[in-house]
Design a protein around this motif. Structure first.
Motif, PDB file in Angstrom:
ATOM      1  N   LEU A  14       0.843  -1.201   0.000  1.00 54.63           N
ATOM      2  CA  LEU A  14       0.000   0.000   0.000  1.00 54.63           C
ATOM      3  C   LEU A  14       0.879   1.252   0.000  1.00 54.63           C
ATOM      4  CD1 LEU A  14      -3.029   0.716   0.047  1.00 54.63           C
ATOM      5  CD2 LEU A  14      -2.878   0.862   2.523  1.00 54.63           C
ATOM      6  N   CYS A  15       2.001   1.157   0.672  1.00 57.14           N
ATOM      7  CA  CYS A  15       2.943   2.286   0.666  1.00 57.14           C
ATOM      8  C   CYS A  15       3.458   2.540  -0.751  1.00 57.14           C
ATOM      9  CB  CYS A  15       4.118   2.013   1.601  1.00 57.14           C
ATOM     10  SG  CYS A  15       3.658   2.105   3.341  1.00 57.14           S
ATOM     11  N   GLU A  16       3.735   1.463  -1.488  1.00 57.14           N
ATOM     12  CA  GLU A  16       4.157   1.625  -2.888  1.00 57.14           C
ATOM     13  C   GLU A  16       3.071   2.358  -3.679  1.00 57.14           C
ATOM     14  OE1 GLU A  16       6.848   1.236  -4.432  1.00 57.14           O
ATOM     15  OE2 GLU A  16       8.061  -0.218  -3.327  1.00 57.14           O
ATOM     16  N   ALA A  17       1.846   1.952  -3.446  1.00 54.17           N
ATOM     17  CA  ALA A  17       0.743   2.609  -4.161  1.00 54.17           C
ATOM     18  C   ALA A  17       0.681   4.090  -3.810  1.00 54.17           C
ATOM     19  CB  ALA A  17      -0.576   1.921  -3.828  1.00 54.17           C
ATOM     20  N   LEU A  18       0.846   4.390  -2.534  1.00 51.08           N
ATOM     21  CA  LEU A  18       0.811   5.787  -2.102  1.00 51.08           C
ATOM     22  C   LEU A  18       1.935   6.595  -2.769  1.00 51.08           C
ATOM     23  CD1 LEU A  18      -0.229   8.061  -0.228  1.00 51.08           C
ATOM     24  CD2 LEU A  18       1.203   7.135   1.583  1.00 51.08           C
ATOM     25  N   LEU A  19       3.106   5.967  -2.861  1.00 53.60           N
ATOM     26  CA  LEU A  19       4.259   6.646  -3.455  1.00 53.60           C
ATOM     27  C   LEU A  19       4.080   6.869  -4.951  1.00 53.60           C
ATOM     28  CD1 LEU A  19       7.680   5.358  -2.124  1.00 53.60           C
ATOM     29  CD2 LEU A  19       6.832   7.695  -2.263  1.00 53.60           C
ATOM     30  N   SER A  20       3.471   5.896  -5.608  1.00 54.36           N
ATOM     31  CA  SER A  20       3.376   5.981  -7.064  1.00 54.36           C
ATOM     32  C   SER A  20       2.279   6.951  -7.493  1.00 54.36           C
ATOM     33  CB  SER A  20       3.096   4.606  -7.645  1.00 54.36           C
ATOM     34  OG  SER A  20       1.779   4.227  -7.294  1.00 54.36           O
TER      35      SER A  20
ATOM     36  N   THR B  36      -4.354  11.806   0.793  1.00 58.00           N
ATOM     37  CA  THR B  36      -4.582  11.919   2.232  1.00 58.00           C
ATOM     38  C   THR B  36      -5.389  10.735   2.756  1.00 58.00           C
ATOM     39  OG1 THR B  36      -6.544  13.284   1.899  1.00 58.00           O
ATOM     40  CG2 THR B  36      -4.478  14.436   2.187  1.00 58.00           C
ATOM     41  N   ALA B  37      -6.347  10.266   1.961  1.00 56.25           N
ATOM     42  CA  ALA B  37      -7.136   9.109   2.403  1.00 56.25           C
ATOM     43  C   ALA B  37      -6.259   7.857   2.471  1.00 56.25           C
ATOM     44  CB  ALA B  37      -8.318   8.876   1.465  1.00 56.25           C
ATOM     45  N   MET B  38      -5.411   7.684   1.465  1.00 61.98           N
ATOM     46  CA  MET B  38      -4.566   6.493   1.455  1.00 61.98           C
ATOM     47  C   MET B  38      -3.534   6.561   2.580  1.00 61.98           C
ATOM     48  SD  MET B  38      -2.688   4.750  -1.785  1.00 61.98           S
ATOM     49  CE  MET B  38      -3.615   5.611  -3.017  1.00 61.98           C
TER      50      MET B  38
ATOM     51  N   ARG C 292       4.461  11.931   2.512  1.00 61.31           N
ATOM     52  CA  ARG C 292       3.063  11.704   2.103  1.00 61.31           C
ATOM     53  C   ARG C 292       2.206  11.193   3.259  1.00 61.31           C
ATOM     54  NH1 ARG C 292       2.711  10.251  -4.339  1.00 61.31           N
ATOM     55  NH2 ARG C 292       4.249  11.809  -4.945  1.00 61.31           N
ATOM     56  N   LEU C 293       2.809  10.380   4.126  1.00 59.09           N
ATOM     57  CA  LEU C 293       2.045   9.928   5.303  1.00 59.09           C
ATOM     58  C   LEU C 293       1.679  11.121   6.185  1.00 59.09           C
ATOM     59  CD1 LEU C 293       3.981   6.669   6.277  1.00 59.09           C
ATOM     60  CD2 LEU C 293       1.696   6.845   5.237  1.00 59.09           C
TER      61      LEU C 293
END
Lengths: 319, 319, 319, 319
Positions: free
Chosen positions: C52-58, C66-68, C135-136
Motif C-alpha cells: 500500500l505504501c508503494e501505491a501511495l508513493l506511485s 490523504t485518504a490512502m 506523504r504519510l
C-alpha cells in the motif's frame, strides 16, 4: 448622538475633564477616609465604609466611580466578621428610599393613579442601596465581589429579619444580571482547565468526587457528559453543572453507573441520557435558579449531537 | 444546595418534567396563537402578541420560557410600524403594576414605614412589563432584539408622552444590563473583523469616514488608535468607539491630522494623545452613557503602553 | 498563477477531476488490500502494508493521497509487535534510493562536478521512504502518528544496525518539521487544560510529581513558573517543559524549594530564577534537541515580565 | 531522557551556559560584521552576509542561532537588488556539498552499495545551504522571510540556470514545511479580519474583485462560500483560496453568478456547488501545489454542512 467637534480653541485638558471629578465628588471626610492608615476597630471601619458608599452614590462623576467602587470592595474585603455585619446593618438601615420623595410620589399616585405617577412611585420607592450596588458592580471584578458579599450576607442573616430587605435588593439585581440570556453553556471534559475542574470536584453535591481519577471517570469516557453554565463576568466559575450518563436502557440503580471498573457504552449504542447529578457552586447566587434552563439546553445539545437518544430521565430532586 | 438523589423508583421522564410545562402554562388562547397562520391585520397581531406576553408572564415554567420569549420577539419583528406602535401602547397600558397589591403595600407602608414594608412597596409598584422584559431577554439573541425594540420605541415616542413610562422601564433594565462592569474594551485596528469595521465607518458621527481606505488611515498607522466597548451579549457590535491621534504637540487644527498624505509620527516621539472623535452606535441604548468610562480606560491603556505620553486632550463636546 | 477560467462548456464534474485519481492510482492489488477482511497473520499484514505504501508513493493524485495515507497509518496502528518490525524491515530494505538513477547521477557528477549535477546526485540518492514519510504526514493527525511510529522504531532498533538508515531518515524529517521556528512557547499554570497537566505529571523526569496537589505546588504559587514548547500539529502535547523557581538568592539545595509547607517568595522580592528541572515528553522525538531553545526563550520571557531578575542559574545536566 | 540533577555545587550561571556560545561561534570577522556601520556598497554587503551565514552554519550553539539567523534575515532585507543577486550567487556557488566528504561517500557506496552507505551518500551530498536555510527558519518570523526570499529568487532566476540548484533546495524545504498535514482550512466570510480580506481582493486571479462592496458580494450572501488554507507560521496569510457559488442547477455562464443585483439562492434549495475561482497568494511558494488538497477538503466541508448538495463542478483550469 454624542460627538466631539473640534476648533482651534476647544481643547480640554484631560486632567480637568476626566479626573477632577474624583476630587470634586469625594467629600473632605471621604478623602480622609481614602488616606486613613490603621483604623481603630471593625465597627469604625464599617462606618467609614458606609460613608465612602455615600460619596460613591452622590458622585455624578462616572469616571471616578470605578476607582471608588474598587476601593469600597477592597475595604469590605479587609473587614472582619463583625465589621461586615455592621456594614450590612448600615446598608439596611441607611440606604433605603428617600422618604420625602416617596411620600410625594405616593400622594401624586393616589390623586391620579396613571402611568406617569406609577412610574414615579416605583423609582421613588427604590432603596438607594440598589443604585449603590449597581455602582459597585462597575469596578473591575465587581460582579464576583458582589456574589461573594451575598454569601457573607446569607451567613449573617441567619435567624434575623432586619437584613431581609437588603438581601431582597441584592438578589433582585443579581437575578437580573444572571438572567439566562447572559449565561453561556460549556462542556466540561478532560481538556477543561484545571482551575475549573477543581470546582467540579469541590462542589459536586450529590455523588462525591473523591479525587482527580474519580473526576476523570465522570467526564472523560465516551458515555459521560458534563455541562456547566458560565457568566462572562465570572469567566472561571461554573455556576451550575450537570453530570450525564449515556446508557442503553434506563438503569436500575446509580451505583453501577459510577463503578470504577465498568465498561463504557459505545456512543452509537446509547439511547438514554441519565441526568444523575446537578450542583450549584455559588452560594452567593442562592435563590436564583439555573437548573431547569441548564437541563433544557443540555437536552437540546445532546439531541443535536446524538439523534438516536430517545429517553431522557432525571431523578426526583431532593430539596 | 440543589441536588438530585437517586433511588430505584425515582426516575422522572424528561417529557413530563421539562417540556410539559410549556403546554401547561400557555392558555388555550395562547396555544391557538402559537399556531395561527395569516393574521388579519397589524392591530390584531399586536393584540395577539400582548396576549402571548401575558402567557409568558404567567408561566412559572422557566424552561418553556425561552422558547416562548423567542416567539414573542420573532412576532414583534414581523409586525409593521402600526403593529409595533399598537404593541407599545398595550405594554404601556396593560402591563403596569398590580393596582390592588400596590394599594395594599401603600397602606402598610403608611402605617409602618419600615424596611420590610418599604421593600414590599417597591416591588409591588414595579410595572409588570419589567418582568416581561427580563423574560424576553432569556431568549437566544434576546438582548440584541430588545435594544432594537428600544430604537423603535424612540421613534414612536416622538411627541407623545404616554409611552414615557414604558421607555423609562426599558432604559432602566438596559442601563442595568449594560453596566460598565459588563463592558469589555477592545482595540480596533486593521486586523479587526470586517463586519465590525463596517460599523465604525457607518457610525462615525464627527468626522465622516468616506470608505475603506479612509478607515484604514484612521486605525492602521502607528500613530492612530481606536478603541471600542463591547458587551458579551452583542459580541459583534461596538457600542461606542473613540478615535485617538498620537502627536508630538497639541495640534492647532484637526484637518492636518486627517490629511491623506500626512506622515505618521513615530511612536517613540509621541507625547500627546488627541481624542478627536467619539461615537455611539446603538440608538436603542440612547440615554445610557458610556463615553466617560471609555475615555478613562483608554487613557489608562495608552499610559501603560506608551509611558512617554504626558498630555491627553479631548475636544469640547457638541451636543 | 493557478487559475480557473469559465466558459459554457468547461465544467468538469468533480467525481472525475478529484476522486477518480484514487481509483486510478491504487493498483489492482492495492485495491484488494483496501478491501481485505481478516488477514492471516502479522507478517502478511506488514507486507500488504508495504505494498500500500508503494501505491501511495506511485500516486500522483494528491487528493487521493490523504485518504490512502490515513489508511496506511491506521493499518500500521493495528499491527502487532512482529508486524511492526517486519514493516520497518521492509521500509529499510525496499524503500531506499532508485539505484539505477543514482548510478547515473554519480557518473554525471564525477564527469562534471558542478552545481546542477550535485543537486541531481543529492535528490537521486534520497531514499524513497523520505517521500513516503512526507506523504504519510499529509493525513489528518499524521504528524502525531509518525512521532509514535518513531518511538516504536527506537524499540525495535535496540541492538541491531539494519534499521539505522531508516531511523536517520525519520529523524531528518521530524527534525526539519519540528524546527524551532515552528515551536510555540506557552506557560503552564493552574488554568492549563487537565489533559496537558496530566502529561507534566507523567513526564517529569527529574523530581517526581506525586499527584495533582504536588503538581499544583509546582505551577501555581506566585514564585513558580513552568513553560513548554508546543507544535501546531500536536496541539495537546507539550514537547518539552522546564520548571523554574523564583528565589531571592541562589538556593543551597533543591529540597527546600519543593517543600510542601514553604512560603512563596513575593514576586517583587525575586532576584534569581532557578531552572531546576527540564523534561522531554516525546520519545519519538529523541535526538532532536529543544532544551537550549526553550531555556533561552524562557529567560527572555522572565526578563520581560520581571526586570528585577538578575541571576539565572541552571544545574549541570546529567546525561 | 534529558534532565537536570542538582547538588550544592552544580549551579551553572546562565551567562556562561547559554549566551557565551554566541561569542564563541562568531569568528572575529563575524563579530566585526555584526557591528559594522555603513558598508561601502551592495556587493560588499552581500559578501559580508555570506560570511555571517558561514558563522551561523559553523555554530553548534543552538541558543545563539536564533539571534544570528534574525540578523542574517534583517540584513538580507536591507540589501538592494544587486546585493540580493550577489547573495544568491554566493549561496549557489559556495554553499554546495562538502566535496571531499562526498567523494569518500561515493567511493564507499560503490564498494558496498548497502543501506548504510546509501544513507551516508545522501546526507554527504546535501548542499550546505539546506542546513543554512533550516537554521534561518529558526528566527522569529523566519518562515515568512524565507518565502519572501524565494519570491526574489524567482525574479533573479529569470533566464539564467546557475541559480536553479539553489532554487531546488529552497523549494524542497518549503515543500516539506508546507506539507498538507500542516495546513489549516478556514472559512473566509464577512467576519474575517480586514487584513486577510484585503489579500483576497488583491490576489483574486480569475474574476477581479473591484472593491470592498464587490468582495462582500463574493463572501457574505448565504449562497456564497470562500475557503483558504493557512499555515501556522504565516498566520495572517491565506496561502490559497477558492470561491464557491451554491446554485440550484449547473449555471450556463459565470456572469449571472457575479451580477450585482442577483437574488441569493436560499440554502435549502442549493444542489450544486460551483468552484468558480481559485487563486494562490504567495509567489514564493510557486511550484508547491495546494489546489487539489484545498478543493478536496472544501468538498468534504460542504457535504457535511449541506447534505443536499449532489453536484460539484469546477472549471477547466487555464494554465
Amino acid at each position: 448622538m454624542l460627538g466631539f467637534g473640534i476648533t482651534g480653541l476647544d481643547y480640554v485638558p484631560m486632567a480637568n475633564a476626566f479626573f477632577s471629578d474624583l476630587l470634586a465628588t469625594i467629600s473632605e471626610r471621604g478623602r480622609s477616609l481614602l488616606r486613613r492608615g490603621d483604623p481603630a476597630d471593625g465597627k469604625e471601619d464599617a462606618s467609614d465604609l458606609a460613608e465612602l458608599c455615600e460619596a460613591l452614590l452622590s458622585g455624578r462623576g462616572e469616571a471616578s466611580g470605578t476607582a471608588m467602587a474598587r476601593e469600597v470592595l477592597d475595604r469590605y474585603h479587609d473587614l472582619d466578621d463583625d465589621g461586615r455585619r455592621t456594614f450590612f446593618e448600615a446598608l439596611a438601615r441607611d440606604f433605603g428610599p428617600d422618604k420625602a420623595k416617596l411620600a410625594e410620589a405616593i400622594k401624586a399616585w393616589q390623586e391620579l393613579p396613571g402611568d406617569g405617577h406609577g412610574s414615579e412611585l416605583h423609582f421613588a420607592s427604590e432603596p438607594r442601596r440598589q443604585e449603590l450596588i449597581r455602582r459597585l458592580n462597575r469596578a473591575p471584578g465587581g460582579t464576583a465581589d458582589l456574589v461573594a458579599m451575598r454569601s457573607d450576607l446569607l451567613t449573617h442573616m441567619d435567624g434575623r429579619k432586619d437584613l431581609a430587605a437588603l438581601d431582597r435588593d441584592v438578589v433582585h439585581l443579581l437575578g437580573s444580571w444572571f438572567n439566562r440570556g447572559f449565561l453561556v453553556l460549556r462542556r466540561i471534559d478532560w481538556s477543561t482547565p484545571a482551575n475549573i475542574l477543581e470546582q467540579i470536584i469541590r462542589y459536586e453535591a450529590v455523588h462525591e468526587i473523591r479525587d482527580w481519577d474519580d473526576l476523570r471517570r465522570r467526564i472523560d469516557p465516551v458515555d459521560r457528559r458534563c455541562y456547566a453554565f458560565f457568566h462572562p463576568a465570572l469567566a472561571d466559575a461554573p455556576l451550575i453543572f450537570v453530570e450525564v450518563a449515556l446508557t442503553e436502557t434506563i438503569p436500575g440503580a446509580i451505583a453501577p453507573l459510577l463503578a470504577v471498573d465498568r465498561k463504557p457504552v459505545p456512543t452509537e449504542r446509547a439511547r438514554t441520557a441519565v441526568f444523575y447529578s446537578i450542583s450549584n457552586t455559588q452560594r452567593g447566587l442562592g435563590g436564583i435558579s439555573f437548573g431547569n434552563f441548564l437541563i433544557k439546553q443540555v437536552v437540546e445539545e445532546l439531541r443535536r449531537e446524538l439523534p438516536k437518544l430517545d429517553t431522557f430521565v432525571t431523578l426526583s430532586p431532593h430539596g
